[in-house]
Design a protein around this motif. Structure first.
Motif, mmCIF file in Angstrom:
data_model
loop_
_atom_site.group_PDB
_atom_site.id
_atom_site.type_symbol
_atom_site.label_atom_id
_atom_site.label_comp_id
_atom_site.label_asym_id
_atom_site.label_seq_id
_atom_site.Cartn_x
_atom_site.Cartn_y
_atom_site.Cartn_z
ATOM 1 N N TRP A 18 0.886 -1.025 -0.068
ATOM 2 C CA TRP A 18 0.219 0.179 -0.120
ATOM 3 C C TRP A 18 0.920 1.246 0.086
ATOM 4 N N ASN A 19 0.318 2.165 -0.455
ATOM 5 C CA ASN A 19 0.889 3.661 -0.538
ATOM 6 C C ASN A 19 -0.097 4.755 0.129
ATOM 7 N N ASN A 20 0.334 5.876 0.541
ATOM 8 C CA ASN A 20 -0.557 7.013 0.808
ATOM 9 C C ASN A 20 -0.793 7.518 -0.700
ATOM 10 N N THR A 21 -2.003 7.914 -1.009
ATOM 11 C CA THR A 21 -2.537 8.469 -2.366
ATOM 12 C C THR A 21 -1.954 9.858 -2.741
ATOM 13 N N THR A 22 -1.819 10.598 -1.521
ATOM 14 C CA THR A 22 -1.402 11.948 -1.910
ATOM 15 C C THR A 22 -0.217 12.194 -2.098
ATOM 16 N N ASN A 23 1.043 11.344 -1.881
ATOM 17 C CA ASN A 23 2.445 11.680 -2.236
ATOM 18 C C ASN A 23 3.223 10.629 -2.926
ATOM 19 N N ASN A 24 2.433 9.991 -3.846
ATOM 20 C CA ASN A 24 3.118 8.783 -4.601
ATOM 21 C C ASN A 24 2.502 8.762 -6.007
ATOM 22 N N ASN A 25 3.314 8.448 -6.796
ATOM 23 C CA ASN A 25 2.997 8.552 -8.212
ATOM 24 C C ASN A 25 3.022 7.083 -8.787
ATOM 25 N N ASN A 26 2.073 6.374 -8.603
ATOM 26 C CA ASN A 26 2.002 5.185 -9.491
ATOM 27 C C ASN A 26 1.056 5.025 -10.262
ATOM 28 N N TYR A 27 1.068 3.996 -11.259
ATOM 29 C CA TYR A 27 0.186 4.171 -12.434
ATOM 30 C C TYR A 27 -1.070 3.746 -12.347
ATOM 31 N N VAL A 28 -1.946 3.666 -13.144
ATOM 32 C CA VAL A 28 -3.605 3.270 -12.970
ATOM 33 C C VAL A 28 -3.439 2.491 -14.235
ATOM 34 N N ARG A 29 -4.140 1.360 -14.225
ATOM 35 C CA ARG A 29 -4.452 0.468 -15.414
ATOM 36 C C ARG A 29 -6.009 0.082 -15.472
ATOM 37 N N CYS A 30 -6.624 0.608 -16.624
ATOM 38 C CA CYS A 30 -7.922 0.478 -16.506
ATOM 39 C C CYS A 30 -8.234 -1.104 -17.128
ATOM 40 N N VAL A 31 -9.198 -1.508 -16.543
ATOM 41 C CA VAL A 31 -9.820 -2.842 -16.711
ATOM 42 C C VAL A 31 -11.088 -2.854 -17.110
ATOM 43 N N ARG A 32 -11.923 -3.650 -17.683
ATOM 44 C CA ARG A 32 -13.252 -3.884 -17.874
ATOM 45 C C ARG A 32 -13.445 -5.239 -17.560
ATOM 46 N N ASP A 33 -14.679 -5.123 -16.588
ATOM 47 C CA ASP A 33 -15.299 -6.502 -16.510
ATOM 48 C C ASP A 33 -15.967 -7.319 -17.467
ATOM 49 N N SER A 34 -15.630 -8.364 -17.560
ATOM 50 C CA SER A 34 -16.123 -9.385 -18.690
ATOM 51 C C SER A 34 -17.549 -9.751 -18.466
ATOM 52 N N LEU A 35 -17.747 -9.976 -17.225
ATOM 53 C CA LEU A 35 -19.193 -10.277 -16.656
ATOM 54 C C LEU A 35 -20.151 -9.453 -17.218
ATOM 55 N N GLU A 36 -21.358 -10.190 -17.961
ATOM 56 C CA GLU A 36 -22.209 -9.511 -18.486
ATOM 57 C C GLU A 36 -23.599 -9.741 -17.690
ATOM 58 N N ILE A 37 -24.261 -8.607 -17.178
ATOM 59 C CA ILE A 37 -25.399 -8.783 -16.437
ATOM 60 C C ILE A 37 -26.527 -8.564 -17.186
ATOM 61 N N PHE A 38 -27.408 -9.553 -16.804
ATOM 62 C CA PHE A 38 -28.554 -9.795 -17.749
ATOM 63 C C PHE A 38 -29.777 -9.569 -16.709
ATOM 64 N N GLU A 39 -30.799 -8.775 -17.329
ATOM 65 C CA GLU A 39 -31.994 -8.314 -16.373
ATOM 66 C C GLU A 39 -33.076 -8.931 -16.896
ATOM 67 N N SER A 40 -33.932 -9.672 -16.138
ATOM 68 C CA SER A 40 -35.005 -10.643 -16.594
ATOM 69 C C SER A 40 -36.174 -9.639 -16.711
#
Length: 59
Positions: free
Chosen positions: A37-59
């Motif tokens: 873990w790191n404090n978010t205010t003073n660390n420059n880490n990267y961000v990797r966007c991911v997309r959930d592949s789970l499809e939600i179906f409404e009935s």
């Protein structure tokens, strides 16, 4: 500024907070698998966007 598609030797932020503290986020190093873990205010880490592949179906 050049864009790096995926840098394996860098830390990436998780969306998960650490120990309930919103100022701390989990981070993952894809090179060695370490999770920490790191404090978010003073660390420059990267961000990797991911997309959930789970499809939600409404009935």
């Amino acid at each position: 500024m050049a864009t790096i598609p995926f840098a394996t030797n860098r830390n990436y932020w998780s969306s998960s907070v650490y120990d309930g503290n919103t100022g701390r986020r989990c981070k993952l190093n894809f090179n060695n698998g370490n999770i920490n873990w790191n404090n978010t205010t003073n660390n420059n880490n990267y961000v990797r966007c991911v997309r959930d592949s789970l499809e939600i179906f409404e009935s």
